[in-house]
Scaffold this active site. Structure first.
Site, PDB file in Angstrom:
ATOM      1  N   SER A 107      -0.056   1.988  -2.399  1.00 33.38           N
ATOM      2  CA  SER A 107       0.810   0.977  -3.017  1.00 33.38           C
ATOM      3  C   SER A 107       2.214   1.557  -3.144  1.00 33.38           C
ATOM      4  CB  SER A 107       0.271   0.621  -4.400  1.00 33.38           C
ATOM      5  OG  SER A 107       0.349   1.763  -5.225  1.00 33.38           O
TER       6      SER A 107
ATOM      7  N   ASP B  15      -0.270  -1.355   0.809  1.00 34.75           N
ATOM      8  CA  ASP B  15      -0.853  -2.400  -0.031  1.00 34.75           C
ATOM      9  C   ASP B  15       0.242  -3.124  -0.822  1.00 34.75           C
ATOM     10  OD1 ASP B  15      -2.998  -3.782  -1.154  1.00 34.75           O
ATOM     11  OD2 ASP B  15      -3.193  -2.382  -2.837  1.00 34.75           O
ATOM     12  N   HIS B  16       0.155  -4.450  -0.868  1.00 34.94           N
ATOM     13  CA  HIS B  16       1.059  -5.281  -1.700  1.00 34.94           C
ATOM     14  C   HIS B  16       2.537  -4.892  -1.595  1.00 34.94           C
ATOM     15  CE1 HIS B  16      -2.008  -7.579  -3.839  1.00 34.94           C
ATOM     16  NE2 HIS B  16      -2.691  -6.472  -4.053  1.00 34.94           N
TER      17      HIS B  16
ATOM     18  N   ASP C 294       3.359  -8.868   0.811  1.00 32.06           N
ATOM     19  CA  ASP C 294       2.948  -9.748  -0.289  1.00 32.06           C
ATOM     20  C   ASP C 294       4.161 -10.517  -0.806  1.00 32.06           C
ATOM     21  OD1 ASP C 294       2.105 -11.013  -2.538  1.00 32.06           O
ATOM     22  OD2 ASP C 294       1.211  -9.261  -3.490  1.00 32.06           O
TER      23      ASP C 294
ATOM     24  N   HIS D 137      -7.250  -8.317 -10.521  1.00 31.32           N
ATOM     25  CA  HIS D 137      -6.889  -6.914 -10.362  1.00 31.32           C
ATOM     26  C   HIS D 137      -7.174  -6.208 -11.687  1.00 31.32           C
ATOM     27  CE1 HIS D 137      -3.829  -7.823  -6.951  1.00 31.32           C
ATOM     28  NE2 HIS D 137      -4.845  -7.160  -6.444  1.00 31.32           N
ATOM     29  N   GLY D 138      -7.752  -5.023 -11.635  1.00 32.53           N
ATOM     30  CA  GLY D 138      -7.951  -4.241 -12.862  1.00 32.53           C
ATOM     31  C   GLY D 138      -9.389  -4.242 -13.331  1.00 32.53           C
TER      32      GLY D 138
ATOM     33  N   SER E 213     -12.989  -4.446  -7.589  1.00 24.20           N
ATOM     34  CA  SER E 213     -13.718  -3.537  -8.491  1.00 24.20           C
ATOM     35  C   SER E 213     -14.459  -4.378  -9.517  1.00 24.20           C
ATOM     36  CB  SER E 213     -12.742  -2.609  -9.226  1.00 24.20           C
ATOM     37  OG  SER E 213     -12.172  -1.707  -8.331  1.00 24.20           O
TER      38      SER E 213
ATOM     39  N   LYS F 110     -10.525  -2.043  -3.169  1.00 19.41           N
ATOM     40  CA  LYS F 110     -11.010  -1.370  -4.384  1.00 19.41           C
ATOM     41  C   LYS F 110      -9.988  -0.327  -4.832  1.00 19.41           C
ATOM     42  CE  LYS F 110     -15.561  -2.672  -3.951  1.00 19.41           C
ATOM     43  NZ  LYS F 110     -16.418  -3.298  -4.965  1.00 19.41           N
TER      44      LYS F 110
ATOM     45  N   THR G  97      -9.373   0.132  -8.967  1.00 16.56           N
ATOM     46  CA  THR G  97      -9.727   0.453 -10.351  1.00 16.56           C
ATOM     47  C   THR G  97     -11.028   1.258 -10.463  1.00 16.56           C
ATOM     48  OG1 THR G  97      -8.655  -1.605 -10.941  1.00 16.56           O
ATOM     49  CG2 THR G  97     -10.046  -0.602 -12.618  1.00 16.56           C
TER      50      THR G  97
HETATM   51  O1  G3H Z   1      -4.937  -4.275  -3.602  1.00 18.85           O
HETATM   52  C1  G3H Z   1      -5.785  -3.610  -4.232  1.00 18.85           C
HETATM   53  C2  G3H Z   1      -6.857  -4.241  -4.930  1.00 18.85           C
HETATM   54  O2  G3H Z   1      -6.831  -5.575  -4.865  1.00 18.85           O
HETATM   55  C3  G3H Z   1      -7.670  -3.483  -5.884  1.00 18.85           C
HETATM   56  O3  G3H Z   1      -8.162  -4.239  -6.975  1.00 18.85           O
HETATM   57  O4  G3H Z   1      -8.126  -2.545  -8.764  1.00 18.85           O
HETATM   58  O5  G3H Z   1      -9.418  -4.629  -9.010  1.00 18.85           O
HETATM   59  O6  G3H Z   1     -10.154  -2.881  -7.423  1.00 18.85           O
HETATM   60  P1  G3H Z   1      -9.021  -3.521  -8.093  1.00 18.85           P
HETATM   61 ZN    ZN Z   2      -4.705  -6.338  -4.497  1.00 19.64          ZN
END
Ligand code: G3H
Ligand code: ZN
Length: 324
Positions: free
Chosen positions: A52, A94-95, A119, A193-194, A230, A250, A252
């Site tokens: 990220s 990512d994002h 994103d 997320h989280g 997660s 994944k 978190t």
């Molecule tokens: O882009 C990363 C994820 O969407 C991770 O999500 O932290 O809920 O596993 P998460």
């Molecule tokens: Zn994400």
């Protein structure tokens, strides 16, 4: 083995055809990188590592230079992954929000990554399409594949924060894929997320199938992406894959694994580094055999590796590497 966009495309095509899921794991540290690559390799699975914007800034240290941070993470992954010949591992941004466009250009032009997520989901659809298309044109020129998103995924993922969720509308997904030519499409279907438990969220897994069917009907089938995975139950992930998901994100879970394992270690070994209350501090000698960071970081590494093996077994990417 490290794989670039051309091979990664093959990975997702095979996964979509055979309906299994590829785990995309967010990483920052060498400890996580080792655990996760070893986990994929232990079960002959392909996999994706993700960085990220926050991760690359952290990796860069006090300079916060994202390009330097990305070089650091990419080099670690490439070097480490070379050891494993029956597991293809790619690296994904990512994002990346539109303000990180220059960062994307740097990573793509310098072959640091196999894929990138642009994103622009906070923008209006037309602007999201415009920016995503620009990234697709650039990335495809360098053989890098692209993921785009419409909708809002609730929760916090590093610098991406949303208090609300907005489920993706299938007809917008179709327009988005047709106009941008993204390789992977992230749909918002109720995951968060989280830290969230699969049982406590309002998931619409049928929406994945609706989107998948519509894209197939119009001749633009794509691999779908599930963010915020997660805490989902095995069954929820299995249904998502059956409905068209090929990439399962994944983050978190690994953070929790690491914190839980290391907390347990220090609860047990507290007096290896802290003088017991009934001892004279002058007589106390800390125990180097325990406070050596390799001893306690390894506890986190062990658990993360087990987690990734379990994930690959659930999503059926185990023993399905394109390199086998
Ligand atoms: O882009 C990363 C994820 O969407 C991770 O999500 O932290 O809920 O596993 P998460
Ligand atoms: Zn994400």
């Amino acid at each position: 083995m490290f794989i670039y966009g051309d091979k990664l495309k093959e990975v997702f095509l095979k996964a979509k055809k055979q309906r299994y899921g590829i785990i995309a794991s967010n990483v920052v540290f060498d400890t996580q990188i080792r655990a996760i690559i070893q986990g994929y390799a232990a079960v002959n699975s392909d996999g994706l590592m993700q960085m990220s914007s926050g991760a690359v800034k952290y990796a860069a240290g006090s300079s916060q230079d994202m390009n330097a941070g990305a070089e650091f993470i990419s080099n670690m992954i490439k070097t480490y992954a070379t050891q494993f010949k029956k597991s293809g591992v790619g690296l994904h941004i990512d994002h990346a929000t539109p303000n990180y466009f220059d960062f994307i250009v740097y990573c793509v032009e310098n072959k640091l990554v196999s894929s990138v997520m642009i994103d622009a989901s906070k923008e209006e659809l037309a602007e999201n399409i415009r920016v995503t298309k620009e990234v697709v044109t650039l990335a495809h020129k360098h053989g890098v594949i692209v993921e785009g998103e419409i909708g809002h995924i609730k929760g916090t993922e590093d610098e991406i924060v949303s208090d609300t969720e907005l489920y993706t509308r299938p007809e917008e997904a179709l327009e988005f894929v047709q106009k941008t030519n993204v390789d992977l499409f992230a749909a918002s279907v109720g995951t968060n997320h989280g830290v969230s438990k699969g049982a406590n969220i309002v998931l619409n897994l049928d929406l994945i199938k609706e989107i998948d069917d519509l894209l197939i009907k119009h001749g633009v089938e794509r691999g779908l992406v599930l963010h915020g995975a997660s805490g989902l139950t095995d069954q929820q992930q299995i249904i998502a894959i059956r409905n068209g998901v090929v990439k399962i994100n994944k983050d978190t879970q690994y953070q929790m694994d690491m914190a839980t394992a290391i907390q347990a270690f220090w609860e047990k070994e507290k007096y290896s580094i802290v003088c017991p209350p009934d001892m004279n501090p002058e007589d106390y000698i800390p125990n180097k055999g325990k406070f050596d960071p390799r001893k306690w970081l390894f506890k986190g590494e062990e658990v993360m590796q087990k987690t990734i093996v379990d994930f690959c077994n659930v999503t059926c990417s185990a023993n399905n590497s394109i390199l086998l």
